[in-house]
Design an enzyme around this catalytic site. Structure first.
Site, PDB file in Angstrom:
ATOM      1  N   LYS A  19       7.541  -5.221  -8.886  1.00 29.42           N
ATOM      2  CA  LYS A  19       7.656  -6.192  -7.804  1.00 29.42           C
ATOM      3  C   LYS A  19       8.844  -7.094  -8.119  1.00 29.42           C
ATOM      4  O   LYS A  19       8.853  -7.786  -9.143  1.00 29.42           O
ATOM      5  CB  LYS A  19       6.370  -7.011  -7.683  1.00 29.42           C
ATOM      6  CG  LYS A  19       6.335  -7.960  -6.508  1.00 29.42           C
ATOM      7  CD  LYS A  19       6.164  -7.235  -5.192  1.00 29.42           C
ATOM      8  CE  LYS A  19       6.142  -8.257  -4.034  1.00 29.42           C
ATOM      9  NZ  LYS A  19       6.020  -7.596  -2.732  1.00 29.42           N
ATOM     10  N   VAL A  50       0.841  -1.198   0.000  1.00 21.16           N
ATOM     11  CA  VAL A  50       0.000   0.000   0.000  1.00 21.16           C
ATOM     12  C   VAL A  50       0.877   1.249   0.000  1.00 21.16           C
ATOM     13  O   VAL A  50       0.612   2.208  -0.739  1.00 21.16           O
ATOM     14  CB  VAL A  50      -0.939   0.000   1.220  1.00 21.16           C
ATOM     15  CG1 VAL A  50      -1.642   1.352   1.369  1.00 21.16           C
ATOM     16  CG2 VAL A  50      -1.977  -1.109   1.086  1.00 21.16           C
ATOM     17  N   GLY A  56       8.669  -9.286   1.554  1.00 23.77           N
ATOM     18  CA  GLY A  56       8.948  -9.399   2.984  1.00 23.77           C
ATOM     19  C   GLY A  56       9.914  -8.334   3.475  1.00 23.77           C
ATOM     20  O   GLY A  56       9.972  -7.232   2.943  1.00 23.77           O
TER      21      GLY A  56
END
EC number: 6.3.3.3
Length: 213
Positions: A38, A18, A118
């Site tokens: 990503k 987010v 992570g």
């Protein structure tokens, strides 16, 4: 070439996806061309869920780069650390492939926000962690934290690791959503702001408030 900023968090589920989308939208509103990427996505079947969240927050449709897999070079089914997800599928993660895709994006956009998987010490191969990847490419880091119990410890450890690896901490995004214990949250915010002023005086502290998307 555009500027490349790496986005990581103090832990899993701290809100970095987010935060990546919100920061991208903020830069877009300032007139910059921005794309998010990503590095590796686990726990997905056919498409990166995080990229979908980014585009929703940015209020733009999926780009051709998304559809071509350039914004997420590696996608794995099992929701676990990248090194294990790759092992389970008998695949290897080549950081050169990730870098090539990032460079392609940087040639067409003012800013590339490259989100990791992570926390900082997550291994993406059996030999290398996210810290190794960031340090190798000299990417400035946006570190996402929050006001949940334990965040001070995790944030300070992450910042200390950045010093050890000579990683420039561009900014710290303090995620206040969802709301947590207000006493702990307020104290954590003030403590981290003071810590940054003392030890990382050039690092920007950004509050991420509640928002709708």
């Amino acid at each position: 070439m555009g500027k490349i900023l790496f986005v990581s968090g103090i832990d899993t589920d701290v809100g970095k996806t987010v935060a990546t989308g919100v920061y991208a939208k903020k830069l877009m509103d300032q007139g910059f061309t921005v794309i998010t990427q990503k590095m590796i996505q686990t726990g997905c079947e056919t498409f990166s869920n995080d990229i979908l969240v980014h585009r929703k927050i940015q209020q733009i449709p999926l780009t051709q780069d998304d559809l071509d897999g350039i914004t997420c070079p590696y996608l794995f089914h099992y929701p676990c650390s990248p090194h294990l997800a790759a092992t389970l599928e008998k695949r290897q993660i080549d950081d050169q492939i990730i870098t090539e895709k990032t460079q392609q994006l940087a040639s067409r956009y003012d800013v590339v926000l490259l989100e990791g998987a992570g926390g900082l010490a997550v291994p993406y191969t059996h030999q290398a962690t996210t810290l190794d990847f960031i340090a190798k490419h000299h990417y400035p880091l946006i570190l996402v934290t929050s006001g949940k119990l334990g965040s001070i410890n995790h944030t300070l450890l992450s910042l200390m690791a950045c010093k050890t690896y000579n990683i420039t901490v561009h900014s710290v995004i303090y995620n206040r959503f969802p709301e947590k214990d207000p006493l702990i949250e307020q104290d954590t915010q003030h403590y981290l702001q003071h810590y940054l002023q003392q030890h990382f005086p050039t690092t920007e502290f950004i509050l991420l408030e509640k928002f709708n998307f």
